[in-house]
Scaffold this motif. Structure first.
Motif, PDB file in Angstrom:
ATOM      1  N   LYS A  62       8.849   1.092   3.026  1.00  0.00           N
ATOM      2  CA  LYS A  62       9.689  -0.106   3.135  1.00  0.00           C
ATOM      3  C   LYS A  62      11.174   0.235   3.274  1.00  0.00           C
ATOM      4  N   CYS A  83      13.456 -11.836  -0.925  1.00  0.00           N
ATOM      5  CA  CYS A  83      12.214 -11.371  -0.317  1.00  0.00           C
ATOM      6  C   CYS A  83      11.033 -11.844  -1.144  1.00  0.00           C
ATOM      7  N   SER A  85       7.198 -10.485  -2.207  1.00  0.00           N
ATOM      8  CA  SER A  85       6.677  -9.130  -2.293  1.00  0.00           C
ATOM      9  C   SER A  85       5.464  -9.026  -3.197  1.00  0.00           C
ATOM     10  N   THR A  89       8.161  -3.990  -1.303  1.00  0.00           N
ATOM     11  CA  THR A  89       9.331  -4.622  -0.707  1.00  0.00           C
ATOM     12  C   THR A  89      10.347  -4.981  -1.777  1.00  0.00           C
ATOM     13  N   ASN A 155      12.289  -9.871   4.413  1.00  0.00           N
ATOM     14  CA  ASN A 155      10.883  -9.527   4.675  1.00  0.00           C
ATOM     15  C   ASN A 155      10.725  -9.068   6.120  1.00  0.00           C
TER      16      ASN A 155
END
Length: 369
Positions: A62, A83, A85, A89, A155
């Motif tokens: 990532k 984000c 996740s 992430t 993302n």
């Protein structure tokens, strides 16, 4: 001449959407090892390498996309990022946001994230919000949050993430001298298979960069792309979203991939496939890779290895081919499954041998004469 790795943006600046004035946010990501998997090569009759992305700064692939996404956010003057996740992430976004001096909000599905990954986000000071739902629900909220409030979504629906992730394909070609015959990898939200295919195709033809320069082709071919999803979270295999995805491989527990169309494109354009592997096959592959080839990965990362072994056992794998398998995250992200995998192979494997305090007893326990 000595060269200190500068991170993927600075190393591949001429092939990324940046300018000389772009404020690069980097933690030295990329430059990860391409390891010859001797046992896996011997088993399948191929030349197999694993691209060990667990050696990135936060322990997963990532970071390649995050350096690009956070760099873009900083260039646009963002003060906060968000984000959704299942773990990796969130760890990456939190670390890179901190490096850039930004606030980071992380939306995670309640009870669906490993403690190792949660700990990283906590350590980096992220604002963690648990959502009563799955990853897809979290991503939906994150999208709406970025649409309505002054936060930058990081993302893989963010195209700059894919730009960063494509650099892994460049590294493979640079290391091998050309593209492999096959490239195999896990598929969750499908940004990685998208990024690799983009990288291979751009490296195999003349490329006009962001400032109008035409760069020559580096590779002479592109590989066949094989992707593998966990059987309980395999929407691309089923052909429709999975409302309640379930698998022990938390990194790929996604029911409606954001990069669905581009993943199908990578499969079809390369003449490849996207299939599924069971949790049992994933754990077996994780154990094989760590105990036979010395590479310790989290369960989701082992899906590609599991896929090659599965196809070999079906008599459907190539022979004599050059194969690269991306293993996406370090085993320390989700270590309990390594112990369980060892116990499945040998119920006493996780139990240390207890002996008396003398060298003869230790030698005897090791089977030494």
């Amino acid at each position: 001449m000595a060269h200190l790795w500068q991170g993927v943006i600075n190393e591949y600046r001429d092939r990324l959407p940046v300018t000389d004035s772009t404020p690069v946010v980097t933690m030295g990501e990329g430059g990860t090892p391409l390891i010859q998997a001797r046992a896996l090569s011997e088993l399948t009759g191929n030349q197999v390498w694993v691209k060990f992305e667990g050696m990135n700064p936060t322990g997963s692939f990532k970071d390649r996309g995050m350096t690009m996404a956070i760099t873009r956010a900083k260039e646009e003057g963002a003060k906060a990022v968000v984000c959704a996740s299942t773990g990796n992430t969130s760890a990456s976004a939190a670390a890179y946001a901190k490096q850039a001096g930004m606030r980071c909000a992380v939306l995670v599905p309640e009870g669906k994230i490993s403690m190792g990954k949660m700990a990283q986000a906590v350590a980096h000071g992220a604002d963690i919000i648990q959502i009563d739902g799955n990853f897809d629900n979290c991503l939906d909220v994150a999208r709406k949050l970025s649409d309505s409030y002054p936060v930058f979504l990081v993302n893989s629906v963010n195209p700059y993430r894919i730009e960063g992730q494509k650099t892994a394909a460049f590294e493979v070609v640079d290391a091998l001298g050309d593209a492999p015959d096959y490239h195999i990898l896990p598929v969750g939200n499908a940004g990685n298979i998208t990024g690799y295919w983009k990288g291979y195709t751009e490296y195999s033809r003349p490329y006009v960069n962001a400032v109008g320069e035409e760069l020559p082709a580096v590779a002479t071919k592109t590989p066949v792309m094989w992707g593998f999803q966990a059987a309980g979270a395999a929407p691309l295999v089923a052909g429709h979203p999975i409302d309640q995805p379930e698998t022990i491989a938390t990194a790929i527990r996604i029911g409606n991939p954001a990069s669905w169309d581009s993943a199908i494109g990578a499969r079809d354009e390369s003449g490849g496939l996207i299939e599924s592997v069971t949790d049992e096959q994933i754990i077996e592959a994780q154990r094989f890779l760590s105990s036979r080839d010395g590479v310790f990965v989290e369960p989701g990362s082992a899906a590609g290895v599991a896929g090659l072994i599965k196809k070999y056992r079906e008599g459907a794998a190539p022979t004599g081919a050059k194969i690269v398998i991306t293993v996406t995250g370090h085993g320390l992200k989700d270590p309990q499954w390594a112990v369980k995998g060892a116990e499945l192979e040998d119920p006493t494997a996780a139990e240390p041998k207890r002996v008396d305090f003398d060298v003869v007893s230790v030698a005897a326990a090791l089977g030494l004469d």
